[in-house]
Design a protein around this motif. Sequence first.
Motif, PDB file in Angstrom:
ATOM      1  N   THR A   1      -6.227 -15.680  -0.709  1.00  0.00           N
ATOM      2  CA  THR A   1      -5.096 -16.386  -1.726  1.00  0.00           C
ATOM      3  C   THR A   1      -3.802 -15.488  -1.819  1.00  0.00           C
ATOM      4  O   THR A   1      -3.821 -14.240  -1.228  1.00  0.00           O
ATOM      5  CB  THR A   1      -5.676 -16.315  -3.047  1.00  0.00           C
ATOM      6  N   LYS A   2      -2.692 -15.750  -2.395  1.00  0.00           N
ATOM      7  CA  LYS A   2      -1.601 -14.891  -2.315  1.00  0.00           C
ATOM      8  C   LYS A   2      -1.958 -13.801  -3.115  1.00  0.00           C
ATOM      9  O   LYS A   2      -1.118 -12.518  -2.845  1.00  0.00           O
ATOM     10  CB  LYS A   2      -0.266 -15.751  -2.981  1.00  0.00           C
ATOM     11  N   ASP A   3      -2.545 -13.861  -4.344  1.00  0.00           N
ATOM     12  CA  ASP A   3      -2.655 -12.783  -5.263  1.00  0.00           C
ATOM     13  C   ASP A   3      -3.503 -11.697  -4.399  1.00  0.00           C
ATOM     14  O   ASP A   3      -3.547 -10.430  -4.680  1.00  0.00           O
ATOM     15  CB  ASP A   3      -3.544 -13.177  -6.412  1.00  0.00           C
ATOM     16  N   GLN A   4      -4.708 -12.122  -3.683  1.00  0.00           N
ATOM     17  CA  GLN A   4      -5.556 -11.260  -2.803  1.00  0.00           C
ATOM     18  C   GLN A   4      -4.652 -10.458  -1.673  1.00  0.00           C
ATOM     19  O   GLN A   4      -4.652  -9.385  -1.660  1.00  0.00           O
ATOM     20  CB  GLN A   4      -6.749 -11.893  -2.078  1.00  0.00           C
ATOM     21  N   LEU A   5      -3.689 -11.412  -1.216  1.00  0.00           N
ATOM     22  CA  LEU A   5      -3.141 -10.652  -0.334  1.00  0.00           C
ATOM     23  C   LEU A   5      -1.902  -9.649  -0.612  1.00  0.00           C
ATOM     24  O   LEU A   5      -1.376  -8.825   0.029  1.00  0.00           O
ATOM     25  CB  LEU A   5      -2.267 -11.659   0.717  1.00  0.00           C
ATOM     26  N   LYS A   6      -1.580  -9.706  -1.990  1.00  0.00           N
ATOM     27  CA  LYS A   6      -0.625  -8.860  -2.710  1.00  0.00           C
ATOM     28  C   LYS A   6      -1.417  -7.409  -2.379  1.00  0.00           C
ATOM     29  O   LYS A   6      -0.678  -6.356  -2.789  1.00  0.00           O
ATOM     30  CB  LYS A   6      -0.248  -9.329  -3.965  1.00  0.00           C
ATOM     31  N   VAL A   7      -2.647  -7.318  -2.942  1.00  0.00           N
ATOM     32  CA  VAL A   7      -3.298  -5.962  -3.016  1.00  0.00           C
ATOM     33  C   VAL A   7      -4.006  -5.647  -1.881  1.00  0.00           C
ATOM     34  O   VAL A   7      -4.285  -4.588  -1.699  1.00  0.00           O
ATOM     35  CB  VAL A   7      -4.246  -6.059  -4.374  1.00  0.00           C
ATOM     36  N   ALA A   8      -4.437  -6.443  -1.102  1.00  0.00           N
ATOM     37  CA  ALA A   8      -5.376  -6.137   0.186  1.00  0.00           C
ATOM     38  C   ALA A   8      -4.361  -5.508   1.176  1.00  0.00           C
ATOM     39  O   ALA A   8      -3.275  -6.081   1.480  1.00  0.00           O
ATOM     40  CB  ALA A   8      -5.884  -7.534   0.742  1.00  0.00           C
ATOM     41  N   LYS A   9      -4.769  -4.439   2.004  1.00  0.00           N
ATOM     42  CA  LYS A   9      -4.241  -3.789   3.022  1.00  0.00           C
ATOM     43  C   LYS A   9      -4.849  -4.200   4.315  1.00  0.00           C
ATOM     44  O   LYS A   9      -6.285  -3.908   4.590  1.00  0.00           O
ATOM     45  CB  LYS A   9      -4.020  -2.488   2.844  1.00  0.00           C
ATOM     46  N   ILE A  10      -4.221  -4.819   5.229  1.00  0.00           N
ATOM     47  CA  ILE A  10      -4.953  -5.497   6.382  1.00  0.00           C
ATOM     48  C   ILE A  10      -4.328  -5.049   7.606  1.00  0.00           C
ATOM     49  O   ILE A  10      -2.932  -5.025   7.857  1.00  0.00           O
ATOM     50  CB  ILE A  10      -5.073  -6.952   6.442  1.00  0.00           C
ATOM     51  N   ASN A  11      -5.072  -4.411   8.476  1.00  0.00           N
ATOM     52  CA  ASN A  11      -4.415  -3.593   9.604  1.00  0.00           C
ATOM     53  C   ASN A  11      -4.192  -4.879  10.884  1.00  0.00           C
ATOM     54  O   ASN A  11      -4.781  -5.478  11.210  1.00  0.00           O
ATOM     55  CB  ASN A  11      -5.167  -2.745  10.315  1.00  0.00           C
ATOM     56  N   LEU A  12      -2.850  -5.512  10.811  1.00  0.00           N
ATOM     57  CA  LEU A  12      -2.612  -6.481  11.802  1.00  0.00           C
ATOM     58  C   LEU A  12      -2.854  -6.161  13.329  1.00  0.00           C
ATOM     59  O   LEU A  12      -3.022  -6.994  13.914  1.00  0.00           O
ATOM     60  CB  LEU A  12      -1.003  -6.831  11.594  1.00  0.00           C
ATOM     61  N   ASP A  13      -2.608  -4.868  13.465  1.00  0.00           N
ATOM     62  CA  ASP A  13      -3.019  -4.426  15.110  1.00  0.00           C
ATOM     63  C   ASP A  13      -4.553  -4.881  15.334  1.00  0.00           C
ATOM     64  O   ASP A  13      -4.844  -5.270  16.495  1.00  0.00           O
ATOM     65  CB  ASP A  13      -2.677  -2.991  15.250  1.00  0.00           C
ATOM     66  N   GLU A  14      -5.103  -4.626  14.391  1.00  0.00           N
ATOM     67  CA  GLU A  14      -6.745  -4.941  14.490  1.00  0.00           C
ATOM     68  C   GLU A  14      -6.741  -6.519  14.679  1.00  0.00           C
ATOM     69  O   GLU A  14      -7.737  -6.929  15.620  1.00  0.00           O
ATOM     70  CB  GLU A  14      -7.567  -4.703  13.371  1.00  0.00           C
TER      71      GLU A  14
END
Length: 276
Positions: A192-205
Amino acid sequence: MFTDQNSKELQFLSDEQINNSSPTVFTKTPAANVSKHYTHIPTIQVVDDMRKLGWGVVDAQQVKARKNTTKGFQKHLLTFRNPDVVINGEDGDTVFPQILLTNSHDGKNAFTFTAGLFRLVCSNGLVIADEKFNDVKMRHMGYTFEDLQVQIKDMVEQLPLTVDSMNQMKAIELDVKQMKALAQKSLTTRFTKDQLKVAKINLDELINPVRDEDKGNDLWSVFNVIQEKIITGDFSYLSGAKSRKAREVKNFKQDMDINKKLFAMANELVPQEIAS
Protein backbone atom coordinates in the motif's frame (compact mmCIF):
# COMPACT_ATOMS: atom_id res chain seq x y z
CA MET A 1 3.88 -18.86 -34.39
CA PHE A 2 4.62 -22.48 -35.18
CA THR A 3 5.18 -25.89 -33.65
CA ASP A 4 8.40 -26.53 -31.79
CA GLN A 5 9.58 -30.14 -31.59
CA ASN A 6 10.14 -29.88 -27.83
CA SER A 7 6.56 -28.75 -27.33
CA LYS A 8 5.38 -32.19 -28.46
CA GLU A 9 6.80 -33.56 -25.20
CA LEU A 10 4.40 -31.43 -23.19
CA GLN A 11 2.67 -33.49 -20.50
CA PHE A 12 -0.92 -32.62 -19.66
CA LEU A 13 -2.48 -33.33 -16.27
CA SER A 14 -4.74 -36.37 -16.00
CA ASP A 15 -8.17 -36.16 -14.37
CA GLU A 16 -6.67 -37.75 -11.26
CA GLN A 17 -3.91 -35.13 -11.08
CA ILE A 18 -6.42 -32.31 -11.60
CA ASN A 19 -8.61 -33.75 -8.85
CA ASN A 20 -5.67 -33.87 -6.44
CA SER A 21 -5.04 -30.13 -6.92
CA SER A 22 -8.57 -28.86 -7.53
CA PRO A 23 -11.37 -31.32 -6.71
CA THR A 24 -13.93 -28.53 -7.21
CA VAL A 25 -13.44 -28.97 -10.96
CA PHE A 26 -15.44 -32.21 -10.67
CA THR A 27 -18.31 -30.90 -8.51
CA LYS A 28 -21.52 -32.27 -10.01
CA THR A 29 -24.06 -30.05 -8.24
CA PRO A 30 -24.12 -26.29 -7.49
CA ALA A 31 -24.14 -24.66 -4.07
CA ALA A 32 -27.47 -24.86 -2.27
CA ASN A 33 -28.05 -21.10 -2.26
CA VAL A 34 -27.89 -20.49 -6.02
CA SER A 35 -30.87 -19.13 -7.92
CA LYS A 36 -33.38 -21.59 -9.31
CA HIS A 37 -32.50 -20.14 -12.71
CA TYR A 38 -28.83 -21.09 -12.32
CA THR A 39 -27.57 -23.67 -14.80
CA HIS A 40 -24.81 -25.89 -13.43
CA ILE A 41 -22.07 -26.90 -15.84
CA PRO A 42 -19.29 -28.94 -14.17
CA THR A 43 -15.92 -27.44 -15.01
CA ILE A 44 -14.67 -30.88 -16.06
CA GLN A 45 -17.14 -30.70 -18.97
CA VAL A 46 -15.33 -27.59 -20.24
CA VAL A 47 -11.99 -29.36 -19.67
CA ASP A 48 -13.12 -32.24 -21.86
CA ASP A 49 -14.36 -29.82 -24.52
CA MET A 50 -11.05 -27.92 -24.44
CA ARG A 51 -9.21 -31.21 -24.91
CA LYS A 52 -11.23 -31.82 -28.09
CA LEU A 53 -9.89 -28.46 -29.33
CA GLY A 54 -6.29 -29.46 -28.59
CA TRP A 55 -5.89 -27.64 -25.27
CA GLY A 56 -4.83 -29.67 -22.24
CA VAL A 57 -4.51 -28.73 -18.57
CA VAL A 58 -1.00 -28.00 -17.29
CA ASP A 59 -1.96 -26.53 -13.91
CA ALA A 60 -4.96 -26.63 -11.58
CA GLN A 61 -5.63 -24.59 -8.43
CA GLN A 62 -8.49 -23.59 -6.19
CA VAL A 63 -8.89 -21.02 -3.44
CA LYS A 64 -9.30 -22.19 0.13
CA ALA A 65 -12.93 -22.47 1.19
CA ARG A 66 -13.64 -20.05 4.03
CA LYS A 67 -16.74 -21.94 5.18
CA ASN A 68 -17.81 -25.57 5.02
CA THR A 69 -20.84 -24.43 3.02
CA THR A 70 -18.59 -23.11 0.26
CA LYS A 71 -16.29 -26.14 0.14
CA GLY A 72 -16.51 -27.81 -3.23
CA PHE A 73 -18.03 -24.74 -4.87
CA GLN A 74 -15.19 -22.21 -4.52
CA LYS A 75 -13.37 -20.40 -7.30
CA HIS A 76 -10.80 -22.43 -9.20
CA LEU A 77 -8.27 -21.91 -11.98
CA LEU A 78 -7.17 -24.16 -14.83
CA THR A 79 -4.28 -23.33 -17.13
CA PHE A 80 -4.45 -24.75 -20.66
CA ARG A 81 -1.72 -25.09 -23.23
CA ASN A 82 -1.70 -26.38 -26.81
CA PRO A 83 1.43 -28.22 -28.02
CA ASP A 84 0.84 -26.86 -31.53
CA VAL A 85 0.83 -23.23 -30.41
CA VAL A 86 4.26 -21.87 -29.47
CA ILE A 87 6.31 -18.73 -30.08
CA ASN A 88 9.98 -19.26 -30.84
CA GLY A 89 11.87 -15.99 -30.59
CA GLU A 90 14.88 -15.39 -32.78
CA ASP A 91 16.89 -14.89 -29.60
CA GLY A 92 16.00 -18.36 -28.33
CA ASP A 93 13.27 -17.19 -25.95
CA THR A 94 10.54 -19.83 -26.22
CA VAL A 95 7.10 -18.68 -25.11
CA PHE A 96 3.91 -20.74 -24.96
CA PRO A 97 0.58 -18.92 -25.20
CA GLN A 98 -1.81 -20.12 -22.51
CA ILE A 99 -5.51 -19.88 -21.79
CA LEU A 100 -6.51 -19.48 -18.16
CA LEU A 101 -10.01 -20.54 -17.13
CA THR A 102 -11.59 -19.45 -13.85
CA ASN A 103 -14.97 -20.63 -12.58
CA SER A 104 -16.93 -21.40 -9.43
CA HIS A 105 -20.07 -23.37 -8.60
CA ASP A 106 -21.67 -20.85 -6.26
CA GLY A 107 -23.44 -18.81 -8.93
CA LYS A 108 -21.05 -15.87 -8.56
CA ASN A 109 -18.81 -16.46 -11.57
CA ALA A 110 -19.20 -17.13 -15.27
CA PHE A 111 -16.59 -19.14 -17.13
CA THR A 112 -13.82 -16.59 -17.68
CA PHE A 113 -11.02 -17.13 -20.19
CA THR A 114 -7.87 -15.04 -19.96
CA ALA A 115 -4.86 -14.99 -22.29
CA GLY A 116 -1.43 -15.69 -20.86
CA LEU A 117 2.15 -16.49 -21.77
CA PHE A 118 4.55 -19.07 -20.33
CA ARG A 119 8.30 -18.48 -20.67
CA LEU A 120 10.23 -21.73 -20.94
CA VAL A 121 13.50 -20.11 -19.83
CA CYS A 122 12.20 -19.32 -16.35
CA SER A 123 9.15 -21.61 -16.11
CA ASN A 124 7.17 -18.48 -15.37
CA GLY A 125 3.65 -17.52 -16.38
CA LEU A 126 2.55 -14.06 -17.43
CA VAL A 127 -1.02 -12.82 -17.71
CA ILE A 128 -1.74 -10.47 -20.60
CA ALA A 129 -3.81 -7.37 -19.91
CA ASP A 130 -4.54 -4.64 -22.42
CA GLU A 131 -7.31 -3.60 -24.77
CA LYS A 132 -6.32 -6.28 -27.29
CA PHE A 133 -6.74 -9.12 -24.82
CA ASN A 134 -9.97 -8.63 -22.95
CA ASP A 135 -11.19 -11.50 -20.79
CA VAL A 136 -13.81 -13.68 -22.48
CA LYS A 137 -16.81 -14.64 -20.33
CA MET A 138 -19.28 -17.42 -21.05
CA ARG A 139 -22.43 -17.85 -19.00
CA HIS A 140 -23.32 -21.29 -17.70
CA MET A 141 -26.83 -20.92 -19.05
CA GLY A 142 -26.91 -21.96 -22.67
CA TYR A 143 -23.33 -23.24 -22.68
CA THR A 144 -22.52 -25.38 -25.73
CA PHE A 145 -19.40 -26.90 -27.20
CA GLU A 146 -20.06 -24.96 -30.42
CA ASP A 147 -20.00 -21.62 -28.55
CA LEU A 148 -16.80 -22.62 -26.76
CA GLN A 149 -15.25 -23.53 -30.10
CA VAL A 150 -16.04 -20.08 -31.48
CA GLN A 151 -14.68 -18.28 -28.41
CA ILE A 152 -11.43 -20.26 -28.34
CA LYS A 153 -11.00 -19.84 -32.11
CA ASP A 154 -11.32 -16.06 -31.64
CA MET A 155 -8.76 -16.11 -28.82
CA VAL A 156 -6.30 -18.16 -30.88
CA GLU A 157 -6.68 -15.75 -33.79
CA GLN A 158 -5.66 -12.94 -31.42
CA LEU A 159 -2.60 -14.82 -30.13
CA PRO A 160 -0.25 -13.52 -32.87
CA LEU A 161 -0.74 -10.14 -31.19
CA THR A 162 1.22 -11.58 -28.25
CA VAL A 163 4.19 -11.84 -30.62
CA ASP A 164 3.71 -8.17 -31.49
CA SER A 165 3.59 -7.18 -27.82
CA MET A 166 6.71 -9.18 -27.03
CA ASN A 167 8.63 -7.81 -30.02
CA GLN A 168 7.56 -4.24 -29.25
CA MET A 169 8.92 -4.58 -25.73
CA LYS A 170 12.13 -6.17 -26.98
CA ALA A 171 12.68 -3.21 -29.32
CA ILE A 172 12.62 -0.64 -26.50
CA GLU A 173 15.83 0.02 -24.59
CA LEU A 174 15.58 1.40 -21.05
CA ASP A 175 18.17 3.34 -19.12
CA VAL A 176 18.78 2.61 -15.43
CA LYS A 177 16.50 5.44 -14.35
CA GLN A 178 13.61 4.02 -16.38
CA MET A 179 14.25 0.50 -15.07
CA LYS A 180 14.11 1.71 -11.47
CA ALA A 181 10.99 3.75 -12.18
CA LEU A 182 9.25 0.62 -13.50
CA ALA A 183 10.48 -1.38 -10.51
CA GLN A 184 9.25 1.32 -8.10
CA LYS A 185 5.84 1.39 -9.76
CA SER A 186 5.60 -2.39 -9.70
CA LEU A 187 5.87 -2.37 -5.91
CA THR A 188 2.42 -0.77 -5.73
CA THR A 189 1.01 -4.17 -6.70
CA ARG A 190 2.35 -5.67 -3.46
CA PHE A 191 2.37 -2.80 -0.98
CA THR A 192 0.00 0.00 0.00
CA LYS A 193 1.04 3.66 -0.24
CA ASP A 194 1.47 3.82 3.53
CA GLN A 195 3.65 0.70 3.53
CA LEU A 196 5.84 2.11 0.77
CA LYS A 197 6.35 5.31 2.76
CA VAL A 198 8.15 3.41 5.53
CA ALA A 199 9.58 0.40 3.67
CA LYS A 200 13.06 0.68 2.22
CA ILE A 201 13.50 -1.46 -0.88
CA ASN A 202 16.65 -1.82 -2.92
CA LEU A 203 15.50 -1.22 -6.50
CA ASP A 204 18.84 -2.52 -7.80
CA GLU A 205 17.88 -5.90 -6.37
CA LEU A 206 14.56 -5.84 -8.22
CA ILE A 207 16.11 -5.14 -11.62
CA ASN A 208 19.10 -7.46 -11.22
CA PRO A 209 18.65 -10.54 -13.50
CA VAL A 210 18.82 -14.00 -11.96
CA ARG A 211 19.72 -15.74 -15.25
CA ASP A 212 22.01 -14.82 -18.10
CA GLU A 213 19.06 -15.19 -20.49
CA ASP A 214 17.34 -12.27 -18.80
CA LYS A 215 20.28 -9.89 -19.00
CA GLY A 216 19.58 -6.89 -21.18
CA ASN A 217 18.23 -3.37 -21.07
CA ASP A 218 15.25 -4.01 -23.32
CA LEU A 219 11.79 -3.59 -21.81
CA TRP A 220 10.83 -7.26 -22.29
CA SER A 221 13.85 -8.50 -20.32
CA VAL A 222 13.50 -5.90 -17.57
CA PHE A 223 9.76 -6.51 -17.27
CA ASN A 224 10.27 -10.27 -16.93
CA VAL A 225 12.94 -9.84 -14.27
CA ILE A 226 10.74 -7.51 -12.21
CA GLN A 227 7.59 -9.59 -12.74
CA GLU A 228 9.23 -12.81 -11.58
CA LYS A 229 10.68 -11.20 -8.44
CA ILE A 230 7.43 -9.49 -7.53
CA ILE A 231 5.49 -12.78 -7.84
CA THR A 232 8.06 -15.09 -6.22
CA GLY A 233 9.01 -12.61 -3.50
CA ASP A 234 12.65 -12.75 -4.50
CA PHE A 235 13.59 -9.47 -2.82
CA SER A 236 14.08 -8.08 0.67
CA TYR A 237 13.00 -4.83 2.29
CA LEU A 238 13.60 -2.89 5.48
CA SER A 239 10.57 -2.26 7.67
CA GLY A 240 11.86 0.01 10.40
CA ALA A 241 15.18 -1.50 11.46
CA LYS A 242 14.17 -5.05 10.57
CA SER A 243 15.01 -6.73 7.29
CA ARG A 244 12.20 -8.83 5.86
CA LYS A 245 11.96 -11.26 2.96
CA ALA A 246 9.00 -10.66 0.67
CA ARG A 247 6.52 -13.52 0.56
CA GLU A 248 5.74 -15.48 -2.59
CA VAL A 249 2.32 -14.83 -4.08
CA LYS A 250 0.50 -18.16 -3.86
CA ASN A 251 -3.15 -17.16 -4.14
CA PHE A 252 -4.01 -17.44 -7.83
CA LYS A 253 -6.52 -14.57 -7.73
CA GLN A 254 -3.86 -12.24 -6.35
CA ASP A 255 -1.32 -13.66 -8.80
CA MET A 256 -3.55 -12.94 -11.80
CA ASP A 257 -4.41 -9.45 -10.54
CA ILE A 258 -0.75 -8.54 -9.98
CA ASN A 259 0.27 -10.03 -13.32
CA LYS A 260 -2.32 -8.02 -15.21
CA LYS A 261 -1.27 -4.80 -13.51
CA LEU A 262 2.43 -5.46 -14.17
CA PHE A 263 1.81 -6.19 -17.85
CA ALA A 264 -0.22 -3.00 -18.17
CA MET A 265 2.56 -0.99 -16.48
CA ALA A 266 5.18 -2.35 -18.87
CA ASN A 267 2.88 -1.78 -21.84
CA GLU A 268 2.57 1.90 -20.91
CA LEU A 269 6.24 2.28 -21.84
CA VAL A 270 5.53 1.19 -25.42
CA PRO A 271 5.17 4.37 -27.53
CA GLN A 272 1.71 4.69 -29.03
CA GLU A 273 3.05 4.82 -32.59
CA ILE A 274 4.76 1.44 -32.06
CA ALA A 275 1.79 -0.14 -30.31
CA SER A 276 -0.52 0.85 -33.15
